[in-house]
Write a protein that holds these residues in place. Structure first.
Motif, short mmCIF file in Angstrom:
data_model
loop_
_atom_site.label_atom_id
_atom_site.label_comp_id
_atom_site.label_asym_id
_atom_site.label_seq_id
_atom_site.Cartn_x
_atom_site.Cartn_y
_atom_site.Cartn_z
N ALA A 57 0.83 -1.21 0.00
CA ALA A 57 0.00 0.00 0.00
C ALA A 57 0.86 1.26 0.00
CB ALA A 57 -0.93 0.00 1.21
N GLY A 58 1.94 1.24 0.76
CA GLY A 58 2.86 2.37 0.77
C GLY A 58 3.53 2.59 -0.57
N ALA A 59 3.91 1.50 -1.22
CA ALA A 59 4.52 1.61 -2.54
C ALA A 59 3.52 2.19 -3.54
CB ALA A 59 5.01 0.24 -3.01
N TYR A 60 2.28 1.70 -3.50
CA TYR A 60 1.25 2.24 -4.40
C TYR A 60 1.01 3.72 -4.12
CZ TYR A 60 -0.08 -2.37 -6.20
OH TYR A 60 -0.09 -3.58 -6.82
N ALA A 61 1.03 4.11 -2.87
CA ALA A 61 0.83 5.52 -2.52
C ALA A 61 1.97 6.38 -3.06
CB ALA A 61 0.71 5.68 -1.01
N CYS A 62 3.20 5.89 -2.93
CA CYS A 62 4.35 6.64 -3.45
C CYS A 62 4.28 6.78 -4.97
CB CYS A 62 5.65 5.94 -3.06
SG CYS A 62 6.05 6.06 -1.31
N PHE A 63 3.95 5.70 -5.66
CA PHE A 63 3.86 5.76 -7.11
C PHE A 63 2.68 6.63 -7.54
CE2 PHE A 63 5.97 1.39 -6.98
CZ PHE A 63 7.23 1.96 -7.00
N GLY A 64 1.61 6.61 -6.78
CA GLY A 64 0.47 7.49 -7.08
C GLY A 64 0.83 8.96 -6.93
N LEU A 65 1.60 9.30 -5.90
CA LEU A 65 2.05 10.68 -5.72
C LEU A 65 2.95 11.12 -6.87
CD1 LEU A 65 2.80 10.87 -1.90
CD2 LEU A 65 1.07 12.14 -3.16
N CYS A 66 3.83 10.23 -7.30
CA CYS A 66 4.71 10.55 -8.43
C CYS A 66 3.89 10.77 -9.70
CB CYS A 66 5.73 9.43 -8.65
SG CYS A 66 6.98 9.34 -7.36
N ALA A 67 2.94 9.90 -9.94
CA ALA A 67 2.10 10.05 -11.13
C ALA A 67 1.29 11.35 -11.06
CB ALA A 67 1.17 8.85 -11.26
N ALA A 68 0.79 11.68 -9.88
CA ALA A 68 0.03 12.92 -9.73
C ALA A 68 0.91 14.14 -9.99
CB ALA A 68 -0.58 13.00 -8.33
N ALA A 69 2.15 14.12 -9.53
CA ALA A 69 3.06 15.24 -9.77
C ALA A 69 3.37 15.38 -11.26
CB ALA A 69 4.36 15.04 -8.99
N VAL A 70 3.55 14.27 -11.95
CA VAL A 70 3.83 14.31 -13.39
C VAL A 70 2.61 14.84 -14.15
CG1 VAL A 70 4.26 12.88 -15.41
CG2 VAL A 70 5.60 12.54 -13.33
N VAL A 71 1.43 14.35 -13.81
CA VAL A 71 0.22 14.82 -14.49
C VAL A 71 -0.01 16.30 -14.23
CG1 VAL A 71 -2.31 14.59 -14.53
CG2 VAL A 71 -0.86 12.55 -14.60
N TYR A 72 0.22 16.74 -12.99
CA TYR A 72 0.06 18.16 -12.67
C TYR A 72 1.04 19.01 -13.47
CZ TYR A 72 -0.25 22.47 -9.97
OH TYR A 72 -0.42 23.78 -9.61
N GLY A 73 2.26 18.55 -13.61
CA GLY A 73 3.23 19.27 -14.42
C GLY A 73 2.82 19.36 -15.87
N LEU A 74 2.29 18.27 -16.41
CA LEU A 74 1.82 18.28 -17.79
C LEU A 74 0.62 19.22 -17.98
CD1 LEU A 74 2.17 14.52 -18.73
CD2 LEU A 74 3.59 16.43 -19.49
N VAL A 75 -0.25 19.25 -16.97
CA VAL A 75 -1.40 20.16 -17.03
C VAL A 75 -0.93 21.60 -17.01
CG1 VAL A 75 -3.40 20.98 -15.71
CG2 VAL A 75 -3.09 18.55 -16.11
N LEU A 76 0.08 21.90 -16.19
CA LEU A 76 0.61 23.26 -16.15
C LEU A 76 1.25 23.65 -17.48
CD1 LEU A 76 2.27 23.52 -12.63
CD2 LEU A 76 0.17 24.60 -13.42
N ILE A 77 1.91 22.71 -18.12
CA ILE A 77 2.54 23.00 -19.40
C ILE A 77 1.49 23.22 -20.49
CG2 ILE A 77 3.95 22.00 -21.24
CD1 ILE A 77 5.62 20.68 -19.02
N ALA A 78 0.46 22.40 -20.50
CA ALA A 78 -0.54 22.44 -21.55
C ALA A 78 -1.67 23.42 -21.30
CB ALA A 78 -1.13 21.04 -21.75
N ALA A 79 -1.68 24.08 -20.16
CA ALA A 79 -2.77 25.00 -19.84
C ALA A 79 -2.75 26.19 -20.80
CB ALA A 79 -2.64 25.49 -18.40
N PRO A 80 -3.92 26.61 -21.24
CA PRO A 80 -3.98 27.74 -22.18
C PRO A 80 -3.70 29.06 -21.51
CG PRO A 80 -6.19 26.88 -21.76
CD PRO A 80 -5.22 26.04 -21.02
#
Length: 80
Positions: A57-80
């Motif tokens: 569960a801890g590993a899944y939480a860590c990987f989920g946080l990493c994925a969320a940070a990457v998606v947030y960064g992509l959203v910031l880049i692609a935001a109009p």
């Protein structure tokens, strides 16, 4: 042309800090998975039926946080 050096330094420092944080969280996820695997291999002959679920569960939480940070960064880049 005027360059705002303080804003540039703040942006560089923030991005460096976030990068280090994401890498550290990802490393913690890998560590949790490797400790779970070591627990499973140590219990191979014993009557263990799954290893520590908290590590998974801890590993899944860590990987989920990493994925969320990457998606947030992509959203910031692609935001109009």
């Amino acid at each position: 042309m005027h360059i705002k050096w303080t804003a540039l330094a703040q942006t560089a420092g923030f991005s460096f800090g976030i990068t280090v944080a994401v890498v550290a969280v990802f490393a913690l996820g890998i560590l949790a998975l490797s400790r779970r695997e070591a627990t499973l291999s140590a219990r191979e002959g014993a009557s263990g039926n799954g290893g520590k679920p908290a590590l998974l569960a801890g590993a899944y939480a860590c990987f989920g946080l990493c994925a969320a940070a990457v998606v947030y960064g992509l959203v910031l880049i692609a935001a109009p």
